[in-house]
Design an enzyme around this catalytic site. Structure first.
Site, PDB file in Angstrom:
ATOM      1  N   TRP A 187       0.860  -1.186   0.000  1.00 11.71           N
ATOM      2  CA  TRP A 187       0.000   0.000   0.000  1.00 11.71           C
ATOM      3  C   TRP A 187       0.898   1.238   0.000  1.00 11.71           C
ATOM      4  CZ3 TRP A 187      -2.305   2.561   4.847  1.00 11.71           C
ATOM      5  CH2 TRP A 187      -3.275   3.498   4.486  1.00 11.71           C
ATOM      6  N   LYS A 215     -12.857  -0.137   7.339  1.00  7.89           N
ATOM      7  CA  LYS A 215     -13.538  -0.878   6.277  1.00  7.89           C
ATOM      8  C   LYS A 215     -14.583  -1.834   6.836  1.00  7.89           C
ATOM      9  CE  LYS A 215     -10.211   1.001   4.120  1.00  7.89           C
ATOM     10  NZ  LYS A 215      -9.507   1.317   2.917  1.00  7.89           N
ATOM     11  N   ASP A 261      -0.283  -5.602   9.489  1.00  9.88           N
ATOM     12  CA  ASP A 261      -1.278  -4.559   9.231  1.00  9.88           C
ATOM     13  C   ASP A 261      -2.576  -5.257   8.838  1.00  9.88           C
ATOM     14  OD1 ASP A 261      -2.780  -2.409   8.462  1.00  9.88           O
ATOM     15  OD2 ASP A 261      -1.602  -1.930   6.673  1.00  9.88           O
TER      16      ASP A 261
HETATM   17  C1  LIG Z   1      -3.430  -1.872   3.890  1.00  6.08           C
HETATM   18  C2  LIG Z   1      -4.068  -0.768   4.676  1.00  6.08           C
HETATM   19  N1  LIG Z   1      -3.656  -0.542   5.914  1.00  6.08           N
HETATM   20  C3  LIG Z   1      -4.199   0.422   6.667  1.00  6.08           C
HETATM   21  C4  LIG Z   1      -5.191   1.235   6.183  1.00  6.08           C
HETATM   22  C5  LIG Z   1      -5.671   2.306   7.114  1.00  6.08           C
HETATM   23  O1  LIG Z   1      -6.891   2.797   7.006  1.00  6.08           O
HETATM   24  P1  LIG Z   1      -7.505   3.902   7.953  1.00  6.08           P
HETATM   25  O2  LIG Z   1      -6.432   4.798   8.458  1.00  6.08           O
HETATM   26  O3  LIG Z   1      -8.468   4.614   7.086  1.00  6.08           O
HETATM   27  O4  LIG Z   1      -8.162   3.172   9.080  1.00  6.08           O
HETATM   28  C6  LIG Z   1      -5.657   1.041   4.870  1.00  6.08           C
HETATM   29  C7  LIG Z   1      -6.670   1.904   4.273  1.00  6.08           C
HETATM   30  O5  LIG Z   1      -6.869   2.004   3.104  1.00  6.08           O
HETATM   31  C8  LIG Z   1      -5.072   0.006   4.100  1.00  6.08           C
HETATM   32  O6  LIG Z   1      -5.474  -0.247   2.860  1.00  6.08           O
END
Ligand SMILES: Cc1ncc(COP(=O)(O)O)c(C=O)c1O
Length: 401
Positions: A130, A246, A211
């Site tokens: 990511w 999510k 993660d």
């Molecule tokens: C792989 C991954 N890790 C962590 C996150 C963190 O998301 P958030 O900060 O919106 O909770 C995301 C969000 O797209 C993600 O795709």
């Protein structure tokens, strides 16, 4: 002060979103941004979230500060959801953590604690990973390096290459893993591979940093974390960053947590004190609302059952769209086998088409995806699948519309 401040380019994903919004075509299709969308293209508030929020409104008596670690009950319920209430690491009292502003906050606090513990540690990330992992983790001052992960030929994990590279990671370095629904490829490790990786971790001594942002979006709330549960039952130390954005659909509420597994309770307390010090330096305390909603759902049998039911519907819709896209792309003129879309997990897949085809899809057909060819499968609906498939067939054939 600001005379020499350069104007930075927009974030590629958010930049794509602005272009999509500015596109006047009414039949445009957004497969870019990474949020869940229902059949109508909306990102709905889940039923259990709405109910937990209205209860909160009626019962909340104060808005005073929370502690730096957030709500202890939220952290307890999150850990029970992530690891299962009977997990040996929890039973042994070796896990501590803090509620954070989303998974991003969790990833950053995790990195800050690693840097405090071992400033020279390198963080190994999958190729690709990511895009936001780089600034979130690298921004703490840690060095990032890549290990091979995705095989564009098999469209799955190149597990042999991954294991060979990780066998050379020295003790004291950190390996970032995606709990499930790998972003951006959708290619996940299976349980047997998690077991092999766990054995490698034990023999080499690197620290896993997991993660998990999509628990419940691949095969099920329990199934999706079987790998990380196995690993965390076996390894002496681990960092686990979790997002509620999510699976509870509460993106803008910024709820998540980062949890540290240490060798014993005394080490766990020391690590927690550093996580709290890091949070204090950056934002002091996490926002309360989203975490209170999650805690309210997880702590109430009826709300929890309804949330699980709706999350199951979300998962089923994503998997149905995967099936539909793979089926509709069969027989394309390029002879590409898109069966991998069926096998991959979560919201994302790499289509693996050319940059020119990505541009043509956007400009000629109003179909938006990232330049990497990552698509958000949840952007597909029964209504847009036919024009989408037609556009893809056209660019794969190299023909004009
Ligand atoms: C792989 C991954 N890790 C962590 C996150 C963190 O998301 P958030 O900060 O919106 O909770 C995301 C969000 O797209 C993600 O795709």
């Amino acid at each position: 002060m600001f005379d020499d401040v350069p104007l930075l380019p927009p974030d590629p994903i958010l930049g794509l979103l602005s272009r999509f919004r500015a596109d006047p075509r009414t039949d445009k299709i957004d497969l870019g941004v990474g949020v869940y969308q229902d059949e109508e293209g909306r990102t709905p508030v889940m039923r259990a979230v709405q109910e937990a929020e209205s209860r909160l409104l009626l019962t909340q008596t104060t808005k005073t500060y929370q502690g730096i670690a957030g709500d202890p009950e939220f952290n307890e319920r999150m850990l029970a959801m992530l690891l299962g209430p009977e997990h040996p690491a929890l039973r042994d009292g070796r896990v501590r953590g803090v509620q954070t502003p989303g998974g991003c906050g969790a990833l950053r606090i995790g990195a800050e604690v690693i840097r405090r513990a071992r400033p020279a540690a390198r963080v190994w990330v999958s190729s690709p990973t990511w895009a936001n992992h780089m600034p979130l983790i690298g921004g703490s001052g840690l060095e990032l390096v890549e290990y091979p992960y995705y095989d564009p030929v098999t469209r799955g994990v190149d597990f042999d290459a991954m294991m060979s590279a990780l066998a050379n990671v020295p003790a004291g370095d950190v390996v970032l893993l995606h709990g499930c629904c790998h972003n951006p490829t959708g290619a996940d490790l299976d349980l047997a591979q998690w077991r092999e990786l766990t054995a490698l971790t034990l023999s080499t001594g690197f620290t896993p940093y997991i993660d998990t942002a999509y628990q419940g979006l691949a095969d099920g709330v329990e199934e999706d974390v079987a790998g990380l549960r196995h690993m965390m039952a076996a390894v002496p130390e681990c960092v686990l960053a979790a997002s509620c954005s999510k699976n509870f659909g509460i993106y803008r509420e910024r709820a998540g947590g980062v949890y540290f597994l240490a060798r014993n309770t005394e080490r766990a307390d020391a690590v927690l004190s550093n996580a709290m010090a890091a949070a204090r330096q950056i934002y002091s305390m996490p926002p309360a609302h989203g975490a209170a909603v999650v805690s309210g759902i997880l702590g109430d049998a009826a709300l929890r059952a309804d949330w699980l039911q709706e999350l199951g519907e979300v998962r089923a819709r994503i998997n149905a769209m995967r099936e539909l896209l793979a089926t509709r792309l069969a027989g394309n003129a390029a002879g590409t086998d898109f069966g991998f879309v069926r096998r991959q997990k979560g919201m994302f897949s790499f289509l693996g088409i050319t940059p020119a085809q990505v541009t043509r899809l956007r400009e000629e057909f109003g179909v938006y995806m990232l330049d990497s060819t990552r698509i958000n499968v949840a952007g597909i609906t029964p209504r847009n699948i036919e024009p989408l498939a037609a556009a893809l067939h056209a660019v794969l054939a190299g023909s004009r519309a």
